[in-house]
Design a protein around this motif. Sequence first.
Motif, PDB file in Angstrom:
ATOM      1  N   UNK A   1       0.833  -1.199   0.000  1.00 12.05           N
ATOM      2  CA  UNK A   1       0.000   0.000   0.000  1.00 12.05           C
ATOM      3  C   UNK A   1       0.872   1.254   0.000  1.00 12.05           C
ATOM      4  N   UNK A   2       0.474   2.303  -0.737  1.00 11.96           N
ATOM      5  CA  UNK A   2       1.257   3.544  -0.717  1.00 11.96           C
ATOM      6  C   UNK A   2       1.186   4.214   0.647  1.00 11.96           C
ATOM      7  N   UNK A   3       2.259   4.877   1.021  1.00 13.05           N
ATOM      8  CA  UNK A   3       2.300   5.584   2.302  1.00 13.05           C
ATOM      9  C   UNK A   3       1.493   6.870   2.196  1.00 13.05           C
ATOM     10  N   UNK A   4       0.596   7.102   3.131  1.00 12.69           N
ATOM     11  CA  UNK A   4      -0.193   8.330   3.137  1.00 12.69           C
ATOM     12  C   UNK A   4       0.680   9.479   3.635  1.00 12.69           C
ATOM     13  N   UNK A   5       0.668  10.577   2.874  1.00  8.96           N
ATOM     14  CA  UNK A   5       1.538  11.708   3.181  1.00  8.96           C
ATOM     15  C   UNK A   5       1.275  12.268   4.578  1.00  8.96           C
ATOM     16  N   UNK A   6      -0.004  12.473   4.927  1.00 12.84           N
ATOM     17  CA  UNK A   6      -0.313  13.060   6.230  1.00 12.84           C
ATOM     18  C   UNK A   6       0.171  12.161   7.360  1.00 12.84           C
ATOM     19  N   UNK A   7      -0.078  10.864   7.263  1.00 20.04           N
ATOM     20  CA  UNK A   7       0.389   9.929   8.290  1.00 20.04           C
ATOM     21  C   UNK A   7       1.899   9.979   8.422  1.00 20.04           C
ATOM     22  N   UNK A   8       2.581  10.035   7.288  1.00 18.55           N
ATOM     23  CA  UNK A   8       4.039  10.065   7.307  1.00 18.55           C
ATOM     24  C   UNK A   8       4.557  11.330   7.986  1.00 18.55           C
ATOM     25  N   UNK A   9       3.995  12.486   7.623  1.00 22.86           N
ATOM     26  CA  UNK A   9       4.444  13.751   8.201  1.00 22.86           C
ATOM     27  C   UNK A   9       4.190  13.786   9.707  1.00 22.86           C
ATOM     28  N   UNK A  10       3.021  13.296  10.130  1.00 19.73           N
ATOM     29  CA  UNK A  10       2.691  13.300  11.560  1.00 19.73           C
ATOM     30  C   UNK A  10       3.661  12.417  12.339  1.00 19.73           C
TER      31      UNK A  10
END
Length: 300
Positions: A171-180
């Motif tokens: 699954x692709x990494x969600x940008x918001x989850x990654x930044x948080x």
Amino acid sequence: MGMRPVHLLWAIAITAVWGFNFVVIKAGLGSFPPLLLTALRFAFAALPALVLERPAVPWRHMILTGLALFVGQYVLLFVAMSHGMPPGLASITLQIQACFTMLLAILVLGERPQPRQIAGAAVALAGLAAIGSTVGGDVSTLGLGLTILSALSWAAGNLLLKRMPKPADGRPVKMLNLIVWLSLVPIAPTLALSLGFEGPERIAAALTHAGWLGFGALFYIVVFSTLLGFGVWGRLLSLYAASTVVPFSLLVPIFGAVSAALVFHESFGPGRLAGMALIMSGLAISSLPIGRLRAKRQAA
């Protein structure tokens, strides 16, 4: 594939938010010392980690990326802006990170840049040299030097993002989850730096006397620039090709310079204007899909 009008407005709005962020940082630095402001930014930006799923990325890579992309970049930038780097000029000078990213990709990954990317980097670096020749008055050598190092740290973070391992589930990494979740990394080191260099008394005084302007700036940096900004940007990248979305980032320094001129009456002499124009031109040459657009016109 062209953007839907609503998504086009999103892209422009987020670049405006990020451009104005430099003015807000300057305002925030009037209430908080730079290391404390950095620590507070990421402490609050990391709060959604209580409810957002952690990206399936090894902690080692997360820590390295967080150190380069957040600790290095923002500690250096915030300190630079508190030591003689005006917000408008900072917003444009920081974009030299694109050239540093390309250089690191050549040295570390063995990538071979296109001729137009090399030409664009040369133009942008000439602009940086022009800005460097104007040091004095409201721009200090320390402020400019730290901003350049901030851009270099950003470039290293970009490279680590590019090399980030793919999740095992595909699954692709969600940008918001990654930044948080990446925001967890800077909290301890930046707080330790603040305690060591700014001291408990200065920290306590800032927290006690910051007022609505200081906490309002912190709110903007956390909510609008970090969480909302990266959340929307990540959504756009999931809907469209990077070549469609990324060129909009060229608007960030434009919004940054214009807002700094309007809010703080920041002025740009002929030398700085020439340097800023060269940096923007170099970035446009490197990042805009000029060749693909020409090919499409010829095919039509």
